[in-house]
Design a protein around this motif. Sequence first.
Motif, mmCIF file in Angstrom:
data_model
loop_
_atom_site.group_PDB
_atom_site.id
_atom_site.type_symbol
_atom_site.label_atom_id
_atom_site.label_comp_id
_atom_site.label_asym_id
_atom_site.label_seq_id
_atom_site.Cartn_x
_atom_site.Cartn_y
_atom_site.Cartn_z
ATOM 1 N N GLN A 179 0.819 -1.292 0.184
ATOM 2 C CA GLN A 179 -0.108 -0.141 -0.025
ATOM 3 C C GLN A 179 0.827 1.132 -0.049
ATOM 4 O OE1 GLN A 179 -2.458 -0.788 3.374
ATOM 5 N NE2 GLN A 179 -4.314 -0.610 1.934
ATOM 6 N N GLN A 181 -7.828 -3.683 1.670
ATOM 7 C CA GLN A 181 -7.225 -4.780 1.190
ATOM 8 C C GLN A 181 -7.719 -5.839 1.708
ATOM 9 O OE1 GLN A 181 -3.998 -5.161 -0.735
ATOM 10 N NE2 GLN A 181 -4.228 -3.147 -1.274
ATOM 11 N N LYS A 185 -15.447 -5.738 -2.471
ATOM 12 C CA LYS A 185 -14.361 -5.111 -3.617
ATOM 13 C C LYS A 185 -14.929 -5.053 -5.052
ATOM 14 C CE LYS A 185 -10.175 -6.504 -1.320
ATOM 15 N NZ LYS A 185 -8.767 -7.129 -1.340
ATOM 16 N N PRO A 220 -4.037 -6.344 -4.254
ATOM 17 C CA PRO A 220 -2.482 -6.485 -3.950
ATOM 18 C C PRO A 220 -1.933 -6.712 -5.309
ATOM 19 C CG PRO A 220 -3.975 -8.191 -2.841
ATOM 20 C CD PRO A 220 -4.841 -7.438 -3.938
ATOM 21 N N ARG A 253 -2.769 -7.256 -9.484
ATOM 22 C CA ARG A 253 -2.870 -5.837 -10.164
ATOM 23 C C ARG A 253 -3.156 -5.883 -11.575
ATOM 24 N NH1 ARG A 253 0.606 -1.915 -6.686
ATOM 25 N NH2 ARG A 253 -0.590 -2.748 -5.060
#
Length: 492
Positions: free
Chosen positions: A19, A50, A57, A178, A182
């Motif tokens: 992050q 996260q 999400k 993460p 990504r």
Amino acid sequence: MSTLDEPKPCRQPSAVESQNEGSDPEAGSEENQLQGQYGWDGDNDPDNPQNWSYLKKAINIGIVFVLAFITPLSSSTVGPALPLLAEDLGETREHVVALVVSIFVLGFAFGPLVLAPLSELYGRRPIYNISNIVSLACSIGCALAPNMASLVVFRFVAGCFGAAPMTVAGGSIADLVPLAHRGIVMAGLFAGIFLGPVIGPVIGGFVAEMVGWRWIFWLIVIVSTIATILTLCFLNESHADTILRKKAELSKEQSQLDGKSSAKVQAVLLQSILRPMRMLIRSPIITGLSLYLALIYGYLYLLFATFSTVFPKQYGFGPGILGLAYLGLGAGMAIALAILSWFSDWSQERLTRKYGRSKPEYRLLPLIFGIPFIPIGLFGYGWTTQYQVHWIVPIIFTSFAGIGLIFSFVPTQIYMVDAFTKYAASALAAASAVRSIFGGCLPIAGLPMYSALGYGWGNSLLGFAALAASVAPFVFWRYGERLRTKYQVSFD
């Protein structure tokens, strides 16, 4: 050392550390103090984005995808209707008519420079909501515009605010996803960003022909209204520092924190707004990637702007079927996105295992593979339209340009998110500013260039420029880490 050789290994960061990866160690002292004093309740804190559930999400990322799709869709939907629009508004100057598309893209250069860093100060959610509402209001203005001047003004403001989701989205993905996963999520984001300008003209051409060009904007208003409501109702705040700050405000030290924040609010606000320009000026890797992307992005919108002239003049396309000319670009982009959605994370994982550490520069490998596609597309498109070869042939050649565009654009955007994770939105805004100026200005120069050189030599000139710039991906791949670490930017 060969071009593809790598430095010696080092430790790989954890998902939680990701992050803040890529940030200057002295940057963000106030945010770091917040995280130290009011941090997460362990690695499994459910408030940490996260650690959100897959459903939560998915909802948030899905809304961000929709927002990032609508703005590019709006940028080119009106393209096939430009002749009808010009006739209705009494505008005969071709470069002014082309401005209807170009001025919207030019807005991408200015809005994110302010809105993206503000999302790192006040959070993602308020920026999305403000941008949606202003863009919606400007789309209504476009639909009701009585003359060309008012239409151009509304388009510019809509571009400034509509660009926010395209840059802030990278920050949102960095908040939620993460590093190891990504690549595929970013590929999904850019599927909307790049397929939007291709799908838009297909829709816009038939809408303009059947019910008039103003209904293109009313259609955008309808879609934007739905997206605005979804964002207001279902989008959660995902920016870690904003969540922690709200957590701190609920603590017994709220008054002390408020006093400290009030004393520094103007300085922090100014630092945040200036951050993208500092990154652009002081970080050679951001500057280099931004200039390279500017050239490629300019080609994209040059093609978008000139299709409405080239295909009617050379092949007699009407407004309805003119949108189909954009499908070659779309097919090439879809193919490249399908490849990169797998290849980006696979190559990142493979190179990490091979060299013992993860680093953002591994994301840049596809740049090298994409080098030949844009020159091939430009040369082929130019000479086949020059000699009026069957219309399907130049459309097929534009698919090569679409592949090259994606192989250039997506890896660099993922790289900026990985390298500057905490300030990904500012890094993306810096790149957006440069490329959008090219994307807004190059199409205006396109028609005079074609008039002077013809379609063959005009596109060949662009192809030779692309060949000259092809050395850049090798420089980014070999020296990217050195440029990133040697010239670190103090973000705050």
